[in-house]
Design an enzyme around this catalytic site. Structure first.
Site, short mmCIF file in Angstrom:
data_model
loop_
_atom_site.label_atom_id
_atom_site.label_comp_id
_atom_site.label_asym_id
_atom_site.label_seq_id
_atom_site.Cartn_x
_atom_site.Cartn_y
_atom_site.Cartn_z
N ARG A 138 -17.69 -4.17 9.51
CA ARG A 138 -16.43 -3.67 10.04
C ARG A 138 -16.58 -2.33 10.74
O ARG A 138 -17.35 -1.48 10.29
CB ARG A 138 -15.42 -3.52 8.90
CG ARG A 138 -14.79 -4.83 8.51
CD ARG A 138 -14.07 -4.77 7.20
NE ARG A 138 -13.18 -3.61 7.05
CZ ARG A 138 -12.39 -3.42 6.01
NH1 ARG A 138 -12.36 -4.31 5.03
NH2 ARG A 138 -11.64 -2.36 5.93
N ARG A 188 0.81 -1.21 0.00
CA ARG A 188 0.00 0.00 0.00
C ARG A 188 0.85 1.26 0.00
O ARG A 188 0.30 2.36 -0.04
CB ARG A 188 -0.87 0.01 1.25
CG ARG A 188 -2.34 -0.34 1.04
CD ARG A 188 -2.98 -0.23 2.39
NE ARG A 188 -4.40 -0.13 2.45
CZ ARG A 188 -5.24 -1.16 2.52
NH1 ARG A 188 -4.80 -2.39 2.40
NH2 ARG A 188 -6.52 -0.95 2.69
P1 ADP Z 1 -10.18 -2.32 2.29
O1 ADP Z 1 -10.71 -3.73 2.06
O2 ADP Z 1 -11.27 -1.37 2.55
O3 ADP Z 1 -9.22 -1.92 1.22
P2 ADP Z 1 -8.41 -3.47 4.26
O4 ADP Z 1 -9.24 -4.52 4.92
O5 ADP Z 1 -7.45 -3.91 3.23
O6 ADP Z 1 -9.38 -2.35 3.68
O7 ADP Z 1 -7.62 -2.64 5.35
C1 ADP Z 1 -8.25 -2.15 6.52
C2 ADP Z 1 -7.25 -1.28 7.29
O8 ADP Z 1 -6.13 -2.08 7.70
C3 ADP Z 1 -6.64 -0.14 6.49
O9 ADP Z 1 -7.46 1.02 6.51
C4 ADP Z 1 -5.32 0.08 7.24
O10 ADP Z 1 -5.53 0.78 8.48
C5 ADP Z 1 -4.91 -1.34 7.60
N1 ADP Z 1 -4.06 -1.96 6.55
C6 ADP Z 1 -4.37 -3.05 5.78
N2 ADP Z 1 -3.37 -3.34 4.93
C7 ADP Z 1 -2.41 -2.40 5.15
C8 ADP Z 1 -1.13 -2.13 4.57
N3 ADP Z 1 -0.64 -2.90 3.58
N4 ADP Z 1 -0.42 -1.08 5.05
C9 ADP Z 1 -0.90 -0.32 6.04
N5 ADP Z 1 -2.09 -0.49 6.63
C10 ADP Z 1 -2.84 -1.53 6.19
#
Ligand code: ADP
Ligand code: ADP
Ligand code: ZN
Length: 214
Positions: free
Chosen positions: A161, A88
């Site tokens: 969530r 990310r």
């Molecule tokens: P979405 O499905 O809405 O894209 P995720 O479930 O992937 O969201 O992620 C939820 C939260 O977990 C993010 O908003 C962040 O806070 C954290 N997160 C997940 N993956 C990462 C990552 N690769 N780097 C930093 N934070 C992360």
């Protein structure tokens, strides 16, 4: 085959990763799911991550890089994995490269799910999952065939969530724009980036991804 699904929150990464897992025997590695599990278990990482996630900000690169590296080493990943939610940031993308090189692994494709931002808030605020098997649903776009019963496992408990509210979604979209979108050119330059239309219906998106990876 090792893949990355990239796209903003609500683009359909989790939905499509699950299908690839079922159809190709690849392992879905969702960093969001891993972090939520750590929060639920109350581990040290979970304690550090909880408030950050609830706001919609990104958890530190160090935590994520360590988590993914350990996970990839597990036996079930030998046949291939789909990264959903990682990398990310540019730092994560570069660390992933080094990690794969060290482990003798290779990235086949990065699939970008291209979507209109206006659609995302509706997708995310309507999102819920089966509490038993994790199958994803949506209030309007992907309902179970029998109301209140999971198509996949028959369970009747569902969950939403904590960060799927409009305020956190806006913060997450901002984080995507500022920190994640800039890694797209990195993969384009390597010649492994393919864009699919994330606004198409779910089955059509699956078809487009299948075409990209076949
Ligand atoms: P979405 O499905 O809405 O894209 P995720 O479930 O992937 O969201 O992620 C939820 C939260 O977990 C993010 O908003 C962040 O806070 C954290 N997160 C997940 N993956 C990462 C990552 N690769 N780097 C930093 N934070 C992360
Ligand atoms: P991400 O993992 O990228 O955050 P999800 O796969 O969880 O996104 O999808 C977000 C929500 O939108 C879910 O409720 C899902 O059922 C729904 N959804 C996913 N793909 C589509 C699509 N192509 N069209 C309409 N709704 C979708
Ligand atoms: Zn279920």
């Amino acid at each position: 085959m090792n893949l990355i699904l990239l796209g903003p929150p609500g683009a359909g990464k989790g939905t499509q990763a699950r299908r690839l897992q079922d159809n190709h025997g690849l392992i879905q590695l969702s960093t969001g799911d891993m972090l939520r599990a750590a929060v639920a278990e109350g581990t040290e990482i979970g304690k550090q991550a909880k408030a950050v996630m609830d706001r919609g900000d990104l958890v530190s690169d160090d935590i994520l890089i360590g988590m993914i590296s350990e996970r990839i080493d597990q036996d079930d990943c030998k046949n291939g994995f789909i990264l959903d939610g990682f990398p990310r940031t540019t730092a994560q993308a570069e660390a992933l490269d080094g990690m794969l090189r060290d482990k003798g692994l290779h990235l086949a494709k990065v699939v970008e799910l291209a979507v209109d931002e206006e659609a995302l808030v509706d997708r995310i605020t309507g999102r819920y999952t089966c509490a038993n098997c994790g199958q994803g649903y949506h209030d309007s776009f992907q309902k179970p065939s029998v109301d209140g019963v999971c198509d996949n496992c028959g369970a009747t408990e569902f969950k939403r969530r904590a960060d799927d509210n409009e305020e956190a979604v806006r913060t997450r979209m901002q984080a995507y724009r500022a920190q994640t979108a800039p890694i797209l050119p990195y993969y384009r330059d390597k010649g492994i980036l393919s864009e699919v239309d994330g606004m198409a219906d779910i089955d059509e998106v699956t078809k487009q991804i299948e075409a990209v990876i076949s």
